[in-house]
Scaffold this motif. Structure first.
Motif, PDB file in Angstrom:
ATOM      1  N   TYR A   1       1.586  -0.782   9.485  1.00 39.61           N
ATOM      2  CA  TYR A   1       2.165   0.532   9.202  1.00 39.61           C
ATOM      3  C   TYR A   1       3.675   0.435   9.416  1.00 39.61           C
ATOM      4  CZ  TYR A   1      -2.690   1.917   9.275  1.00 39.61           C
ATOM      5  OH  TYR A   1      -4.025   2.016   9.002  1.00 39.61           O
TER       6      TYR A   1
ATOM      7  N   ASN B   1       3.360   0.769   3.077  1.00 41.33           N
ATOM      8  CA  ASN B   1       2.807  -0.053   4.169  1.00 41.33           C
ATOM      9  C   ASN B   1       2.190  -1.316   3.580  1.00 41.33           C
ATOM     10  OD1 ASN B   1       3.236   1.978   6.444  1.00 41.33           O
ATOM     11  ND2 ASN B   1       2.065   3.196   4.982  1.00 41.33           N
ATOM     12  N   GLU B   2       1.518  -2.104   4.409  1.00 39.00           N
ATOM     13  CA  GLU B   2       0.989  -3.379   3.927  1.00 39.00           C
ATOM     14  C   GLU B   2      -0.383  -3.698   4.520  1.00 39.00           C
ATOM     15  OE1 GLU B   2       5.184  -5.856   3.335  1.00 39.00           O
ATOM     16  OE2 GLU B   2       3.996  -6.160   5.165  1.00 39.00           O
ATOM     17  N   ILE B   3      -1.122  -4.501   3.776  1.00 36.94           N
ATOM     18  CA  ILE B   3      -2.353  -5.112   4.265  1.00 36.94           C
ATOM     19  C   ILE B   3      -2.157  -6.623   4.236  1.00 36.94           C
ATOM     20  CG2 ILE B   3      -4.744  -5.663   3.639  1.00 36.94           C
ATOM     21  CD1 ILE B   3      -5.073  -2.752   2.781  1.00 36.94           C
TER      22      ILE B   3
ATOM     23  N   TRP C   1      -8.112  -1.295   0.217  1.00 37.21           N
ATOM     24  CA  TRP C   1      -9.149  -2.257   0.622  1.00 37.21           C
ATOM     25  C   TRP C   1     -10.235  -2.368  -0.447  1.00 37.21           C
ATOM     26  CZ3 TRP C   1      -8.612  -6.001   3.694  1.00 37.21           C
ATOM     27  CH2 TRP C   1      -7.887  -5.915   4.878  1.00 37.21           C
TER      28      TRP C   1
ATOM     29  N   ALA D   1      -1.125   7.146   4.070  1.00 40.43           N
ATOM     30  CA  ALA D   1      -1.774   5.937   4.590  1.00 40.43           C
ATOM     31  C   ALA D   1      -3.275   6.062   4.825  1.00 40.43           C
ATOM     32  CB  ALA D   1      -1.071   5.484   5.871  1.00 40.43           C
TER      33      ALA D   1
ATOM     34  N   GLU E   1      -3.685  -4.315   9.128  1.00 37.03           N
ATOM     35  CA  GLU E   1      -3.009  -3.225   8.437  1.00 37.03           C
ATOM     36  C   GLU E   1      -1.666  -3.027   9.125  1.00 37.03           C
ATOM     37  OE1 GLU E   1      -5.628   0.100   8.660  1.00 37.03           O
ATOM     38  OE2 GLU E   1      -7.005  -0.678   7.134  1.00 37.03           O
TER      39      GLU E   1
ATOM     40  N   VAL F   1       0.869  -1.175   0.000  1.00 38.18           N
ATOM     41  CA  VAL F   1       0.000   0.000   0.000  1.00 38.18           C
ATOM     42  C   VAL F   1       0.906   1.226   0.000  1.00 38.18           C
ATOM     43  CG1 VAL F   1      -1.843   1.244   1.167  1.00 38.18           C
ATOM     44  CG2 VAL F   1      -1.735  -1.264   1.326  1.00 38.18           C
TER      45      VAL F   1
ATOM     46  N   MET G   1      -4.882   3.332   2.370  1.00 40.39           N
ATOM     47  CA  MET G   1      -5.431   2.105   2.945  1.00 40.39           C
ATOM     48  C   MET G   1      -6.871   1.882   2.504  1.00 40.39           C
ATOM     49  SD  MET G   1      -3.472   0.135   4.768  1.00 40.39           S
ATOM     50  CE  MET G   1      -1.901   0.102   5.652  1.00 40.39           C
TER      51      MET G   1
END
Length: 285
Positions: free
Chosen positions: A266, A278-280, A242, A234, A264, A230, A238
């Motif tokens: 950060y 960042n990541e999901i 999604w 943020a 999620e 992502v 985010m």
């Protein structure tokens, strides 16, 4: 496309039972997913909760009936699920901007919410970068709060919770505890409560070891994960990610969602940067 079809079955079920006190469990059963995953998917794709959709549709039909029939307002109130005419009038005015009595007199304009049809884009115009990871059970530690969600929500939400965590030293306490595979601070959503329109939200860190005083812990079950990159500011990125995951990636891949809380991560020191990465983490099966 099975997800699209199952969501539409659930929506059709809602429409067929609008005049009945149906539950999120009954609705999600039509889509063959858990209440939590159904509510999450529905809200991401439509921007409203299931409860809000039902309320809007019922008040739309009530307004039509109010305008075209001589049915008493008190009878309409009971018909569309309200215990008193006062509760019905309050909800009606909130949606339409006028009271039922004013509509009867020909005053004001009505707000109509039409029956919903799910259409999912599979174009994939924006590329999605992800990897598949298999992990054993791992522990996260942090703080948890029941947070409101949806239009009807009351009280401080997730953003306020993060603000408190930064202000009271919780975030500073969590950062040194990061010793797992996920290096960033975690935002974890779980346990949607349809009656109260709330979710359990964790601000946490992956940590192997003892739980520090003042913190709680939760074990994340062993699972296969789709981990999505992502990039961007943020709070906005985010939300967009999604929506893309649920509207493009999930319908076009052969995975089902696992009954495990979504994460999620950060991982960027400055999540508000336009270049933040960042990541999901989404559990799949």
């Amino acid at each position: 496309m099975a997800m699209v079809e199952s969501l539409q079955r659930a929506i059709d079920y809602m429409e067929e039972h609008l005049l009945e006190p149906i539950t999120i469990e009954e609705i999600s059963r039509q889509a063959n997913v858990s209440p939590f995953h159904f509510q999450r998917t529905f809200t991401i794709l439509t921007d409203v909760t299931v409860g809000e959709y039902l309320r809007r549709r019922r008040l739309t039909l009530a307004a039509q009936e109010l305008s075209t029939t001589d049915c008493k307002i008190i009878d309409l109130a009971y018909k569309y699920g309200y215990d008193t005419p006062e509760a019905f009038s309050k909800a009606f005015r909130k949606q339409h901007g006028v009271t039922p009595s004013e509509v009867r007199k020909g005053a004001g304009r009505l707000q109509s919410y039409n029956r919903l049809t799910i259409q999912v884009s599979l174009k994939g115009a924006e590329p999605m970068k992800y990897r598949i990871v298999e992990r054993d059970v791992f522990q996260v530690v942090g703080v948890k709060r029941e947070c409101p969600c949806g239009e009807e929500a009351k009280g401080p939400g997730i953003a306020g919770f993060w603000g408190e965590a930064h202000g009271n030293g919780t975030v500073d306490k969590l950062i040194p505890l990061m010793n797992g595979e996920i290096k960033g601070l975690l935002g974890i959503t779980d346990n949607y409560n349809a009656e109260k329109s709330t979710i359990d939200y964790w601000i946490a860190a992956e940590h192997a070891g003892e739980v520090s005083s003042g913190l709680e812990s939760i074990q994340i079950p062993a699972s296969k994960w789709a981990v999505f990159e992502v990039r961007g500011h943020a709070p906005t990125a985010m939300v967009n990610a999604w929506r893309q995951i649920y509207s493009e990636w999930v319908p076009s891949n052969g995975y089902e969602l696992a009954e495990i809380a979504a994460i999620e991560a950060y991982i960027d020191p400055d999540p508000y940067s336009q270049d933040s990465l960042n990541e999901i983490w989404l559990a799949i099966k």
